[in-house]
Write a protein that holds these residues in place. Structure first.
Motif, PDB file in Angstrom:
ATOM      1  N   GLN A 555     -89.027 -72.354 -77.253  1.00 38.82           N
ATOM      2  CA  GLN A 555     -89.437 -73.181 -76.126  1.00 38.82           C
ATOM      3  C   GLN A 555     -89.428 -72.288 -74.890  1.00 38.82           C
ATOM      4  O   GLN A 555     -88.520 -72.336 -74.064  1.00 38.82           O
ATOM      5  N   GLY A 557     -91.481 -72.081 -72.372  1.00 37.55           N
ATOM      6  CA  GLY A 557     -91.899 -72.624 -71.085  1.00 37.55           C
ATOM      7  C   GLY A 557     -93.168 -71.980 -70.582  1.00 37.55           C
ATOM      8  O   GLY A 557     -93.726 -72.409 -69.583  1.00 37.55           O
TER       9      GLY A 557
ATOM     10  N   LEU B 162     -94.262 -80.595 -60.902  1.00 36.85           N
ATOM     11  CA  LEU B 162     -95.636 -80.114 -60.930  1.00 36.85           C
ATOM     12  C   LEU B 162     -95.855 -79.180 -62.097  1.00 36.85           C
ATOM     13  O   LEU B 162     -96.902 -79.224 -62.763  1.00 36.85           O
ATOM     14  N   GLU B 163     -94.878 -78.324 -62.337  1.00 41.08           N
ATOM     15  CA  GLU B 163     -94.994 -77.387 -63.449  1.00 41.08           C
ATOM     16  C   GLU B 163     -95.163 -78.151 -64.749  1.00 41.08           C
ATOM     17  O   GLU B 163     -96.042 -77.848 -65.564  1.00 41.08           O
ATOM     18  N   ARG B 304     -83.660 -84.483 -70.916  1.00 42.85           N
ATOM     19  CA  ARG B 304     -84.255 -83.515 -71.815  1.00 42.85           C
ATOM     20  C   ARG B 304     -83.746 -83.742 -73.241  1.00 42.85           C
ATOM     21  O   ARG B 304     -84.485 -83.622 -74.204  1.00 42.85           O
TER      22      ARG B 304
ATOM     23  N   ARG C  27    -103.367 -65.466 -66.869  1.00 42.59           N
ATOM     24  CA  ARG C  27    -102.106 -65.671 -66.176  1.00 42.59           C
ATOM     25  C   ARG C  27    -102.267 -66.414 -64.870  1.00 42.59           C
ATOM     26  O   ARG C  27    -101.300 -66.676 -64.183  1.00 42.59           O
ATOM     27  N   LEU C  29    -103.441 -69.765 -62.796  1.00 39.05           N
ATOM     28  CA  LEU C  29    -103.595 -71.194 -63.094  1.00 39.05           C
ATOM     29  C   LEU C  29    -105.034 -71.668 -62.901  1.00 39.05           C
ATOM     30  O   LEU C  29    -105.551 -72.445 -63.694  1.00 39.05           O
ATOM     31  N   GLY C  82    -103.213 -77.876 -59.279  1.00 44.64           N
ATOM     32  CA  GLY C  82    -103.136 -76.455 -58.984  1.00 44.64           C
ATOM     33  C   GLY C  82    -102.861 -76.218 -57.503  1.00 44.64           C
ATOM     34  O   GLY C  82    -102.040 -75.364 -57.127  1.00 44.64           O
ATOM     35  N   GLN C  84    -101.339 -78.230 -55.436  1.00 43.86           N
ATOM     36  CA  GLN C  84     -99.945 -78.591 -55.165  1.00 43.86           C
ATOM     37  C   GLN C  84     -98.992 -77.514 -55.656  1.00 43.86           C
ATOM     38  O   GLN C  84     -97.998 -77.201 -54.999  1.00 43.86           O
ATOM     39  N   VAL C  85     -99.305 -76.963 -56.852  1.00 42.55           N
ATOM     40  CA  VAL C  85     -98.455 -75.903 -57.393  1.00 42.55           C
ATOM     41  C   VAL C  85     -98.428 -74.727 -56.418  1.00 42.55           C
ATOM     42  O   VAL C  85     -97.376 -74.163 -56.107  1.00 42.55           O
ATOM     43  N   ARG C  88     -96.099 -75.525 -53.570  1.00 37.20           N
ATOM     44  CA  ARG C  88     -94.653 -75.544 -53.817  1.00 37.20           C
ATOM     45  C   ARG C  88     -94.129 -74.216 -54.299  1.00 37.20           C
ATOM     46  O   ARG C  88     -93.011 -73.824 -53.992  1.00 37.20           O
ATOM     47  N   PHE C  89     -94.911 -73.552 -55.167  1.00 36.13           N
ATOM     48  CA  PHE C  89     -94.409 -72.311 -55.748  1.00 36.13           C
ATOM     49  C   PHE C  89     -94.800 -71.083 -54.938  1.00 36.13           C
ATOM     50  O   PHE C  89     -94.180 -70.033 -55.070  1.00 36.13           O
ATOM     51  N   VAL C  94     -98.955 -67.821 -63.806  1.00 32.45           N
ATOM     52  CA  VAL C  94     -98.345 -68.732 -64.783  1.00 32.45           C
ATOM     53  C   VAL C  94     -96.902 -68.380 -65.147  1.00 32.45           C
ATOM     54  O   VAL C  94     -96.037 -69.259 -65.122  1.00 32.45           O
ATOM     55  N   PRO C  95     -96.594 -67.133 -65.465  1.00 31.19           N
ATOM     56  CA  PRO C  95     -95.194 -66.850 -65.814  1.00 31.19           C
ATOM     57  C   PRO C  95     -94.240 -67.176 -64.674  1.00 31.19           C
ATOM     58  O   PRO C  95     -93.121 -67.602 -64.912  1.00 31.19           O
ATOM     59  N   ILE C  97     -94.426 -69.613 -62.583  1.00 27.16           N
ATOM     60  CA  ILE C  97     -94.150 -71.025 -62.385  1.00 27.16           C
ATOM     61  C   ILE C  97     -93.506 -71.652 -63.606  1.00 27.16           C
ATOM     62  O   ILE C  97     -93.327 -72.857 -63.663  1.00 27.16           O
ATOM     63  N   SER C  98     -93.153 -70.833 -64.604  1.00 30.26           N
ATOM     64  CA  SER C  98     -92.541 -71.400 -65.810  1.00 30.26           C
ATOM     65  C   SER C  98     -91.035 -71.339 -65.693  1.00 30.26           C
ATOM     66  O   SER C  98     -90.388 -70.450 -66.199  1.00 30.26           O
ATOM     67  N   THR C  99     -90.484 -72.329 -65.019  1.00 29.41           N
ATOM     68  CA  THR C  99     -89.027 -72.304 -64.822  1.00 29.41           C
ATOM     69  C   THR C  99     -88.290 -73.113 -65.882  1.00 29.41           C
ATOM     70  O   THR C  99     -87.112 -72.925 -66.121  1.00 29.41           O
ATOM     71  N   LEU C 100     -88.994 -74.066 -66.513  1.00 26.61           N
ATOM     72  CA  LEU C 100     -88.314 -74.927 -67.479  1.00 26.61           C
ATOM     73  C   LEU C 100     -88.375 -74.293 -68.849  1.00 26.61           C
ATOM     74  O   LEU C 100     -89.443 -74.131 -69.404  1.00 26.61           O
ATOM     75  N   ARG C 101     -87.259 -73.942 -69.382  1.00 25.07           N
ATOM     76  CA  ARG C 101     -87.286 -73.385 -70.723  1.00 25.07           C
ATOM     77  C   ARG C 101     -86.112 -73.907 -71.533  1.00 25.07           C
ATOM     78  O   ARG C 101     -85.177 -74.478 -70.986  1.00 25.07           O
TER      79      ARG C 101
END
Lengths: 581, 506, 102
Positions: A555, A557, B162-163, B304, C27, C29, C82, C84-85, C88-89, C94-95, C97-101
């Motif tokens: 995962q 992300g 947003l992400e 989650r 890479r 958005l 895009g 909005q991203v 905020r970011f 792309v890498p 803005i990928s904070t959720l993992r």
């Protein structure tokens, strides 16, 4: 009439649970009253049900294709165990009035205990395997809730989850067996399985037999699933007495006893049952020898005694096992509750920090000694008759070496019991805080149970009669109390056993006097790791978490990896379809 | 008369969507609504209540006369057991979510858009389940997807939100593209997109079997992104945890399942391959269950964890349907549909209960942070009803009797064992063991809530409103009742499962 | 071999290939949204082709038209997100803005 009684015996405790919840934690006195009231009513109802025991279903409701017919069959096996559960349950609840005084979450405690009692009676009375499983799972749920009752203690929470997972894995065994039976027989009724067992294909019957054995072993904390019971001692002591000595752990014994006629012809099944009981009895006795936590000694002792019952079933003595179950429920509950008084007043469970409590708590000391003598199997107490009966059955129907080992186990029992009593009530005096004698509610329960240990063996005739007349498939012969007493007194094995017990006492007495005989220090590493099984347990848990860690790397992300996942899945599916077509 | 009834089900939410938006917007220039928000909430709730009437009438018609077909010029609407089961799920959860969101979303920027999009999504979902034409199915599907993109990315100020929305959009759009390619292939081979006509034409001689398998694979994967089959699921944990709690409930509770129904409808027209689909669904199901359970064990953010748990439960549903497709016996599908309904209730309850806690402990204190597991310590002291509701939801999800989850899983087990197929029986044992494993992450949550030492968040927690509590209590009661009386849902799960078997040619 | 139909078929496959390649590699958005549009165009072409191949050109054209409309909406939403991203970011990488993992 039996239908009403059966309904009441299941529903009354559940009503009590709701009543306690409604009464709210702000009014503990009302909660205590409700709990005691409903549990005593349940006990009375269950005793009344004894009169109406029969092998005919008392309730019969059709429920649809996937669920079968809901039946409750108050036969001898069910009603005797139900009475034990309800009576000991009510005594444990009465004890809780003093033990749990002042607890903040009394409502949750009583709810779980009462809910449990209702579920247990439902389990025993159920004639439909699905509902046996249904109630089985509910008892596991309540047991989990009660073991981890002290939620702030991480040990209690861990113990609760461990117990839940292990008994649930056993539950899968019950599930598998039930469904294989259903697939082959088209019915969930226990009576159908018992009647048509021989008509099932051999592999199916073997699968069912061994799955049920797994379920029973897990629920009754037998080898190799014995690791959860000692940890479960984190529960409040009345719970340990009720669930982990007198009722829930008996569910496995019940299962084996109930289905014995169906499975006795399965090759290697009886031997496996015998071995499971034997090994559990021995390793638990050895572990009890060196345990330093009072409740853990009692927990190991429970595993060991259950091992005796399982051994008895493996040797074909269903009546013997049920008789010992009755005795054990009474004396083990007594021991646990008495231990509870001690722990409540002294504030610790560690044996090394106790001593000479006998002078400060004479009543508790006396009842504890009575319970211990019953556990060891000293004549006239109930434990003596039932244990001797098991040994007699074992001598007749099991290999001689197995019998010898069980005999040695009796000696070990004497050994660790003497040690326990000595360390708590005699021996060196220690400095400790206030030691207060047991409260009135505690004394009531303890007194009644102690009286029970002198008396319950007299019910042998009645028990045997109940079982013989209401269990059509078991082929039990009628035997009277007098006959049983006579055969035990006449048998030379009885005197052997008493000799071994005396030897066990002797060794322990000598050790207490300072002679270091048969030191148990070398046993420590074995017992710590539960003879290797704690290691397996931890390996399994760590392994699962490790795999979860590895998988979580997928995962990422990152969007590109995610798309890769989609595309590769598509390719895999296309290839699979192409190959398959 | 009948046509009007059923289309009322679709049109009422769809039409009220812009009405609600306008009611909130007309005449105001500011970003927030002030006094209008009450009007918006009430209108939304009334709209969804109004939609119940055509639903009840449609159900009565279905039970009396069986599946119905309507034609609006060339658009064919097809209302059968499956349609009404799903419409019922959507309506029930939607009503409860709107009730819940009244307090939860009050004061948020863009509140009127939330209700408008939610109503639109509901209408589109109900439309989807009644589609009788493959392309029509896709259009409703795409509409549902677009409205859900906006709802997931609702918190525009939150970067993580947003992400999650962006990733969800890209992956879902990819899935849609795959579906369209499949539709194109079907069109090329058969010359029609009407489901009944395709089913007939497929068995004809001019159709290339391999091409149809290819189209099926595309449907499976394309719709599968929405159904969160592993490894297509990667958008799910982010989207379900970042969305507002009511939307998390909708996503886990109905959106994924509607995706599954769309997939099944599309696969059903490719007759003759039911066995393959059955095996594939079972394989994906097994993968989902294991993956969902293992990853849920590691989570520290409550939502989650619930999202990963949704993966598991979709796995159970997939296995149930897979068994039915493989064996031709409807019991597996009946269990799957029952589990689908139960999961909607249980997962919806779990997300709404967590939402209630977030409302009391975080939102009311001005924070949009996520709820961590450690924040749950001692929650039962301040929010006893919410804690009880969440405990019941979690234990039900773990399959403990006497709650609903046990009964639906049981039906799937029975179906599996009845196939007498060794591999399927092993799969059933695998499923049962996984159900036990899932207790390993549900049970600690229940334990934590009943601690005596409250967490920091609990100490500053504010009370929860009566609308939220009402929604939770209603769902809890249903979860308990269904656990004791599973037969209550037979009247709809049996017709739905039999219809499914019929669609696949048995 | 190079019949009009086949040329269009190759075209569709080529566009799909470019599209999926782009999705895997890009890479940025906005480029991702663009690549999605390429894929959509491929599909639109495929639908018309399918209509022609099966003889039901009218159906092919109408579905293609509907897809054009539907995916315009998706593109609009995607680009809005895009924007909005970016706000905020601060980046469209792309890498980053990928904070959720996990």
């Amino acid at each position: 009439m039996p239908g009403i009684l059966v309904t009441l015996v299941i529903v009354l405790p559940w009503l009590g649970a709701m009543a306690v919840w409604v009464a709210r934690n702000e009014r503990p006195q009302l909660q205590h009253t409700f709990a005691v009231g409903f549990s005593v009513l349940t006990a009375i109802t269950s005793l009344m049900l004894l009169k109406f025991a029969s092998s005919e279903p008392a309730i019969h409701l059709a429920l649809g294709k996937a669920f079968g017919d809901l039946t409750f069959v108050p036969d001898g096996l069910a009603v005797s165990l139900t009475s034990i559960a309800a009576v000991v349950g009510s005594l444990a609840v009465i004890f809780s009035v003093d033990y749990m005084r002042g607890d903040q979450q009394l409502g949750r405690y009583y709810f779980l205990v009462l809910f449990f009692i209702g579920a247990m009676t439902g389990l025993l009375l159920s004639g439909n395997l699905l509902f046996t499983f249904f109630f089985w799972e509910i008892t596991a749920l309540c047991s989990y809730g009660l073991i981890s009752f002290y939620n702030d203690d991480p040990k209690a929470v861990a113990a609760g989850i461990k117990a839940l997972i292990i008994t649930q894995v056993g539950g899968v065994g019950l599930l598998v067996g039930t469904l294989i039976a259903f697939t082959n027989l088209g019915s969930f009724q226990i009576s159908d399985l018992l009647a048509k067992a021989t008509s099932l294909p051999a592999t199916a019957l073997s699968l069912i037999a061994f799955s049920f054995l797994i379920a029973a072993a897990a629920k009754s904390a037998q080898f190799p699933f014995h690791v959860w019971l000692p940890d479960a001692m984190e529960a409040p002591t009345p719970v340990s007495a009720l669930i982990h000595a007198a009722t829930m752990v008996n569910a496995g014994i019940y299962l084996l006893a109930r289905f014995y006629p169906a499975f006795e012809s399965v090759p290697a099944w009886k031997t496996s049952v015998l071995m499971v009981g034997l090994i559990s009895a021995l390793i638990a006795s050895l572990s009890a020898l060196i345990a330093t936590d009072l409740k853990r000694v009692l927990a190991y002792s429970t595993v060991s005694q259950l091992g005796y019952m399982v051994y008895a079933i493996g040797a074909g003595g269903v009546v013997a096992s049920q008789f010992h179950l009755l005795s054990h429920a009474v004396f083990k509950a007594l021991l646990f509750l008495a231990a509870g008084s001690v722990i409540h007043s002294v504030g610790t469970r560690d044996l090394r920090r106790m001593g000479r409590l006998g002078t400060r708590m004479p009543f508790v000391r006396n009842v504890f000694i009575v319970g211990s003598l019953a556990l060891v199997g000293v004549p006239i107490l109930n434990g003596f008759w039932s244990k001797e009966l098991i040994l007699e059955v074992g001598l007749e129907h099991s290999p001689i070496w197995a019998y010898a080992l069980m005999l040695i186990g009796a000696g070990l029992t004497a050994f660790y019991t003497y040690r326990m009593v000595w360390l708590v009530f005699f021996g060196k005096e220690r400095d400790y805080l206030n030691v207060h004698p047991a409260g009135p509610a505690m004394k009531v329960s303890l007194g009644l149970l102690a009286a029970g240990t002198f008396v319950t063996w007299l019910f042998f005739g009645g028990l045997n009669g109940l079982l013989a007349s209401t269990l059509p498939f078991h082929g039990i012969e009628h035997e009277s109390l007098r006959g049983m007493v006579a055969s035990i007194i006449a048998a030379p094995t009885t005197w052997f056993a008493l000799l071994i017990v005396a030897v066990g006492f002797g060794i322990s007495w000598l050790r207490a006097r300072g002679f270091a005989l048969f030191g148990g220090g070398w046993l420590n590493p074995f017992v710590e790791s539960s003879f290797g099984f704690e290691f397996l347990n931890r390996l399994f848990v760590k392994g699962t978490y490790q795999v979860a860690e590895w998988l979580s790397l997928t995962q990422t992300g990152e969007l590109n990896w995610n798309i890769l996942g989609i595309v590769s899945a598509l390719l895999v599916v296309l290839i699979a379809l192409w190959l398959g077509a | 008369m009948n046509l009007l009834n059923f289309t009322g089900l679709i049109t009422i939410p769809l039409i009220s969507s812009p009405i609600v938006y306008l009611a909130g917007r007309l005449g105001t220039r500011e970003a927030t609504l002030h006094g209008r928000s009450y009007l918006v909430r009430v209108l939304a709730f009334l709209a969804v209540l109004a939609a119940w009437m055509p639903f009840i009438i449609s159900v009565q018609t279905l039970l009396r006369s069986g599946a119905q077909e309507f034609n609006i010029s060339t658009i064919r609407l097809h209302v059968d057991g499956i349609s009404l089961l799903m419409a019922g799920c959507v309506l029930m959860l939607g009503t409860l979510v709107i009730l819940f969101s009244g307090s939860y979303m009050s004061g948020e920027v863009g509140e009127e858009k939330y209700y408008a999009m939610l109503l639109a999504m509901m209408g589109l979902m109900i439309g989807l389940v009644s589609a009788g034409d493959l392309f029509n199915l896709w259009v409703w599907f795409e509409g549902m997807a677009v409205s859900s993109y906006l709802l997931v990315a609702f918190y525009r100020e939150q970067a993580a939100s947003l992400e999650a929305g962006m990733k969800y959009l890209v992956q879902s759009a990819t899935g849609s593209v795959l579906v369209l390619i499949g539709i194109a292939m079907v069109l090329a081979q058969t010359g029609t997109l009407d489901m009944a006509a395709i089913a007939e034409a497929i068995s004809g001689p001019s159709v290339n079997r391999f091409a149809m398998l290819g189209a099926g694979a595309l449907f499976l994967i394309g719709f599968g992104v929405k159904v969160a089959l592993v490894p297509l699921h990667t958008w799910l944990p982010d989207a379900h945890s970042q969305a507002p709690s009511g939307i998390s409930a909708m996503l886990s509770g109905v959106v994924i399942e509607i995706g599954l129904i769309a997939m099944l409808r599309a696969l059903a027209v490719l007759t003759g391959f039911a066995l393959s689909w059955g095996i594939l669904l079972m394989a994906f199901g097994a993968l989902n269950i294991l993956y969902g359970n293992l990853l849920a064990l590691r989570q520290t953010v409550v939502k989650r964890l619930l999202a990963y748990s949704s993966l598991s439960h979709i796995g159970y549903i997939l296995i149930g349907i897979g068994i039915a497709l493989y064996s031709g016996v409807s019991l597996g599908a009946q269990g799957a549909f029952f589990h689908l309904f139960n999961h909607m209730l249980m997962k919806g309850l779990a997300f709404l209960a967590v939402g209630a806690l977030m409302y009391g402990m975080l939102l009311k204190n001005g924070s949009h942070a996520s709820l961590k597991i450690n924040d749950l310590a001692g929650v039962a002291q301040r929010y006893p009803i919410v804690a009880l509701a969440l405990s019941i939801a979690l234990l039900a999800l773990g399959g403990m009797p006497p709650l609903a989850g046990f009964m639906s899983k049981w039906q799937i087990f029975v179906a599996g064992f009845q196939t007498q197929n060794t591999w399927i029986i092993i799969l059933m044992i695998f499923m049962a063991l996984n159900s036990v494993l899932s207790l390993g992450y549900y049970a600690p949550l229940v334990n934590i809530m009943y601690r005596e030492q409250p967490s920091q968040q609990v100490l500053i927690g504010k009370p929860v409103t009566w609308t939220i509590t009402l929604a939770l209590v209603l769902m809890t009661l249903l979860v308990i009742v269904l656990g004791f009386a599973p037969g209550l849902m037979d009247w709809i799960t049996i017709p739905a499962s039999q219809r499914l078997i019929q669609l696949f040619g048995y | 071999m190079f019949t009009p139909l086949n040329i269009i078929l190759f075209g569709v496959i080529a566009l799909l290939g470019v599209g999926f390649y782009g999705l895997l590699i890009t890479r940025n958005l906005i480029k991702v949204v663009l690549v999605l549009q390429i894929l959509i165009k491929a599909v639109i072409l495929a639908l018309i082709l399918a209509g022609k191949m099966s003889g039901n050109l009218g159906l092919g054209q109408s579905t293609a038209a509907t897809v054009i409309v539907a995916d315009t909406i998706v593109a609009v939403v995607g680009l809005a997100l895009g924007v909005q991203v970016r706000r905020r970011f601060g980046t469209l990488d792309v890498p980053k803005i990928s904070t959720l993992r996990g």
